[in-house]
Design an enzyme around this catalytic site. Structure first.
Site, PDB file in Angstrom:
ATOM      1  N   ASP A 166      54.335 -26.163   7.944  1.00  0.00           N
ATOM      2  CA  ASP A 166      54.677 -25.156   8.939  1.00  0.00           C
ATOM      3  C   ASP A 166      53.591 -24.896   9.837  1.00  0.00           C
ATOM      4  OD1 ASP A 166      57.083 -24.773   7.622  1.00  0.00           O
ATOM      5  OD2 ASP A 166      55.987 -23.406   5.882  1.00  0.00           O
ATOM      6  N   HIS A 167      52.470 -25.615   9.670  1.00  0.00           N
ATOM      7  CA  HIS A 167      51.325 -25.337  10.603  1.00  0.00           C
ATOM      8  C   HIS A 167      50.840 -26.529  10.889  1.00  0.00           C
ATOM      9  CE1 HIS A 167      47.162 -23.605  11.260  1.00  0.00           C
ATOM     10  NE2 HIS A 167      47.507 -22.812  11.597  1.00  0.00           N
ATOM     11  N   PHE A 168      51.381 -27.297  12.198  1.00  0.00           N
ATOM     12  CA  PHE A 168      52.373 -26.676  13.004  1.00  0.00           C
ATOM     13  C   PHE A 168      53.377 -27.794  12.963  1.00  0.00           C
ATOM     14  CE2 PHE A 168      48.388 -25.196  14.468  1.00  0.00           C
ATOM     15  CZ  PHE A 168      48.571 -23.741  14.630  1.00  0.00           C
ATOM     16  N   VAL A 194      47.830 -29.277  10.204  1.00  0.00           N
ATOM     17  CA  VAL A 194      46.242 -29.058  10.164  1.00  0.00           C
ATOM     18  C   VAL A 194      45.974 -28.031   9.366  1.00  0.00           C
ATOM     19  CG1 VAL A 194      45.670 -29.982  12.347  1.00  0.00           C
ATOM     20  CG2 VAL A 194      46.279 -27.645  11.981  1.00  0.00           C
TER      21      VAL A 194
END
Lengths: 127, 172
Positions: B33-35, B48
């Site tokens: 989810d990141h990213f 990351v």
């Protein structure tokens, strides 16, 4: 060290600890009401002053340790004359004159100004 | 187990310094989810390690160091992030190294300084410093007098005990 030199170093400590701008740090600025200090910031400021000036600050020496604010020294939300005497004895670097006309416990934090810190360091270095 | 953002304590000099590592893995869900991929902006996925969790990793490293110095008698809680500068994004397969040092400590709390390095295991690439995180810790029972907290030290629970045991750190 002159008072101006002490003030300049304290300004650095406060801009660092509180994230405020240089020009906000005036002698009469109150740490909490004007510069936004919160409880943990008082410990941070103590540590940073120790480092900046090579001094050791005991608990309750710079800021009150709560002994004068306990129930025995408080009546109707104000600190009793005995409590004020105790505060004055413990915190000789603080100017109580304006506050003691109406010594509300909720306004004790207003006593801690930049000037009070400068007084404290000046006394400490002279000791 | 409570969320842990360090995998292993490499070394501990009591009262002075602690070095811990965290391996970044693509199996960690938060990286997805990141990213994520962003079709609308034609951006490919970019997994990351979030900087906020690196601050937490340093807080756990420094917190264990401070807790150990008090023989885990104090409830050591993060009270202030004095400084956080992180200038690179660790990607999966890399290792984050947290070096925390106690700067000042008294009966009510402690301040720590920390350096974050990025390591590239199994390559010749040297470790490089990618961040600095300075923190303040308060000892809960000393700072909020009058408030009742549980007797047992809930800060250093099972997760931290397991971490210290598997890292081979002796009890203080």
């Amino acid at each position: 060290m002159t008072r101006d030199e002490i003030f300049a170093k304290i300004k650095d400590v406060l801009t660092d600890a509180l994230g405020v701008d240089d020009d906000e740090v005036t002698g009469s600025a109150r740490l909490q009401a004007d510069l936004g200090a919160e409880s943990i910031d008082y410990l941070d400021i103590s540590f940073k002053l120790e480092q900046a000036f090579g001094i050791k600050i005991g608990q309750g020496e710079l800021f009150p340790d709560g002994s004068a604010q306990n129930a025995g020294f408080v009546k109707d939300g104000r600190i009793t004359p005995d409590g004020i005497d105790l505060l004055k004895k413990k915190l000789p670097h603080v100017d109580f004159a304006a506050w003691e006309k109406d010594p509300q416990i909720s306004k004790v934090a207003n006593l801690f100004t930049v000037d009070a810190l400068v007084n404290f360091v000046q006394r400490k270095l002279a000791a | 187990m409570r969320w842990m953002w360090i995998d292993r304590v490499l070394s501990l000099e009591p009262g002075k310094r602690l070095v811990a590592v965290k391996n970044v893995s693509l199996a960690e869900e938060h990286l997805h989810d990141h990213f994520p991929k962003d079709d609308a902006r034609a951006l490919a996925a970019c997994p990351v390690m979030p900087a906020s969790l690196m601050i937490e990793g340093m807080a756990q490293s420094a917190g264990v160091l401070v807790g150990h110095a008090t023989k885990f008698q104090e409830k050591v809680v993060l009270a202030k992030v004095s400084r956080a500068e992180i200038e690179a994004d660790p990607t999966p397969g890399r290792t984050i190294r947290y070096t925390a040092e106690i700067e000042r400590m008294d009966a009510t709390g402690a301040s720590t300084k920390g350096v974050i390095d990025l390591l590239e295991p199994f390559t010749d690439a040297p470790a490089r410093t990618i961040g600095r995180v300075d923190l303040m810790f308060a000892f809960l029972d000393r700072n909020l007098a009058g408030l009742d907290f549980p007797e047992h030290n809930f800060v250093f629970g099972e997760g931290f005990q397991t971490l210290l045991r598997t890292s081979g750190v002796a009890e203080p």
